[in-house]
Scaffold this motif. Structure first.
Motif, PDB file in Angstrom:
ATOM      1  N   ASP A 200      -5.899  -4.934  -3.551  1.00 32.03           N
ATOM      2  CA  ASP A 200      -6.506  -3.792  -2.614  1.00 32.03           C
ATOM      3  C   ASP A 200      -8.131  -3.725  -2.334  1.00 32.03           C
ATOM      4  N   ASN A 201      -8.811  -3.813  -3.569  1.00 31.95           N
ATOM      5  CA  ASN A 201     -10.282  -4.056  -3.109  1.00 31.95           C
ATOM      6  C   ASN A 201     -10.744  -5.200  -2.449  1.00 31.95           C
TER       7      ASN A 201
ATOM      8  N   GLU B 223       0.953  -1.268  -0.070  1.00 31.53           N
ATOM      9  CA  GLU B 223      -0.036   0.081  -0.090  1.00 31.53           C
ATOM     10  C   GLU B 223       1.023   1.109  -0.067  1.00 31.53           C
TER      11      GLU B 223
ATOM     12  N   ALA C 271      -8.819  -6.870  -0.319  1.00 35.31           N
ATOM     13  CA  ALA C 271      -8.123  -6.637   0.854  1.00 35.31           C
ATOM     14  C   ALA C 271      -9.026  -5.733   1.796  1.00 35.31           C
ATOM     15  N   ASN C 272      -9.876  -4.734   0.923  1.00 34.50           N
ATOM     16  CA  ASN C 272     -10.666  -3.778   1.578  1.00 34.50           C
ATOM     17  C   ASN C 272     -12.127  -4.112   2.088  1.00 34.50           C
ATOM     18  N   GLY C 273     -12.636  -5.686   1.729  1.00 30.25           N
ATOM     19  CA  GLY C 273     -13.626  -6.102   2.002  1.00 30.25           C
ATOM     20  C   GLY C 273     -14.807  -6.129   0.826  1.00 30.25           C
TER      21      GLY C 273
END
Length: 344
Positions: free
Chosen positions: A288-289, A158, A291-293
């Motif tokens: 990333d999406n 990140e 990982a962000n749920g």
């Protein structure tokens, strides 16, 4: 019933239309290239051009042209016409491409070799269908074993992603617009570079861009405010022409974008700057999406994967690295070593 009789003035046109004029540019260019080598009496230029012309996406056409040229040059270099090539030559070619370094000086990935062999076999499959030949020398050539969970794209943390975006923002408006569009929308680079300014649209409160996906399908995707602001600042009121251009107004090309991203990555201090590519940001969009749920199905739909396992593969690779047991074992060993040092 009265027979139809043509009027005396009705004569058939002597103008003849060449169907090859209706081919995509990539097909015509390849056919012309081969005609210059084999002459206009050889069927190879027309068959190869027709094969390229039937591919739906420009990305596939370009990739197939590159791989076919490599095979044709190899066959010709051994004194063999592609239509007389046999399996032994195809297997030798397979070994050649597997040990030929890429532009980065590395050996090609197994996926690259498999794609090259698949493309060559696709050409012969088409040639057989149109009765130009009856034999595919690549039909039984062994393909590399591909791990379904493996992806050659190297991800970023990140913090590294943020550094790349901030570097692009400070570098130039075009750089910032490109990086934010690639990261926040998750498209393939050819989908972005084929866009024109006039295609920036509006649909029920959303600013949108129509991406041309694999199979020549079109899909409107929303442009979030951050990417939209960067894009509008870069355009500076320009209302026509390619969405992303060079300083002279020419459409920005993929090799130029690859080179520019690596310049930005080096400036941002990204460890894998020499191998970063536009697909790295698509990779980050997915991982990333997730990982962000964000639900897997939503991410899958956003990147137009037909199989959710393709989307999950990106996330599984990240987890395999982040949760690798080597870290737990190393931490335990480090603790023991530290206690021994303290006890001395």
């Amino acid at each position: 019933m009265t027979a139809l009789v043509p009027r005396p003035s009705a004569e058939l046109s002597t103008d003849r239309h060449d169907p090859r004029d209706d081919w995509p540019d990539e097909a015509r260019t390849l056919a012309n290239h081969l005609t210059a080598i084999y002459g206009d009496q050889d069927p190879l230029p027309t068959i190869a051009g027709g094969w390229i012309a039937r591919q739906k996406s420009r990305h596939t056409r370009r990739a197939y042209v590159r791989t076919f040229k490599t095979w044709e040059e190899y066959a010709r270099g051994t004194g063999v016409h592609p239509f007389t090539a046999k399996r032994m030559l195809a297997e030798a070619y397979s070994k050649r491409i597997a040990k030929t370094p890429t532009r980065l000086g590395k050996l090609p990935e197994d996926t690259t070799v498999a794609q090259a062999l698949s493309a060559a076999s696709s050409f012969y499959g088409y040639a057989i269908d149109v009765e130009a030949t009856d034999y595919d020398p690549f039909a039984k050539v062994p393909r590399p074993d591909i791990d379904p969970d493996y992806s050659p794209t190297e991800g970023m943390t990140e913090a590294e992603t943020m550094r790349l975006i901030e570097t692009a923002r400070d570098w130039a408006p075009r750089s910032y617009a490109l990086v934010t569009v690639l990261y926040l929308l998750g498209p393939r680079i050819d989908e972005v570079l084929s866009l024109d300014v006039t295609q920036l649209g509006y649909d029920r409160g959303h600013r949108t861009l129509p991406l041309t996906l694999k199979g020549n399908k079109r899909k409107a995707v929303p442009v979030p405010p951050l990417a939209l602001d960067a894009l509008l600042a870069y355009l500076g009121g320009r209302t026509d022409g390619p969405l992303f251009t060079t300083e002279t107004g020419r459409r920005w090309t993929q090799p130029e974008v690859w080179k520019h991203l690596r310049v930005l990555a080096r400036r941002a201090g990204i460890p894998q700057a020499a191998s970063i590519k536009p697909h790295t940001l698509r990779h980050q969009f997915i991982t990333d999406n997730l990982a962000n749920g964000v639900p897997l199905q939503d991410v899958q739909d956003a990147v137009s994967h037909t199989d959710p396992r393709t989307t999950q593969r990106y996330n599984r690779r990240r987890r395999q690295l982040d949760n690798h047991p080597a870290y737990a074992l190393a931490a335990k060993l480090a603790g023991r070593l530290q206690r021994e040092e303290t006890g001395r």
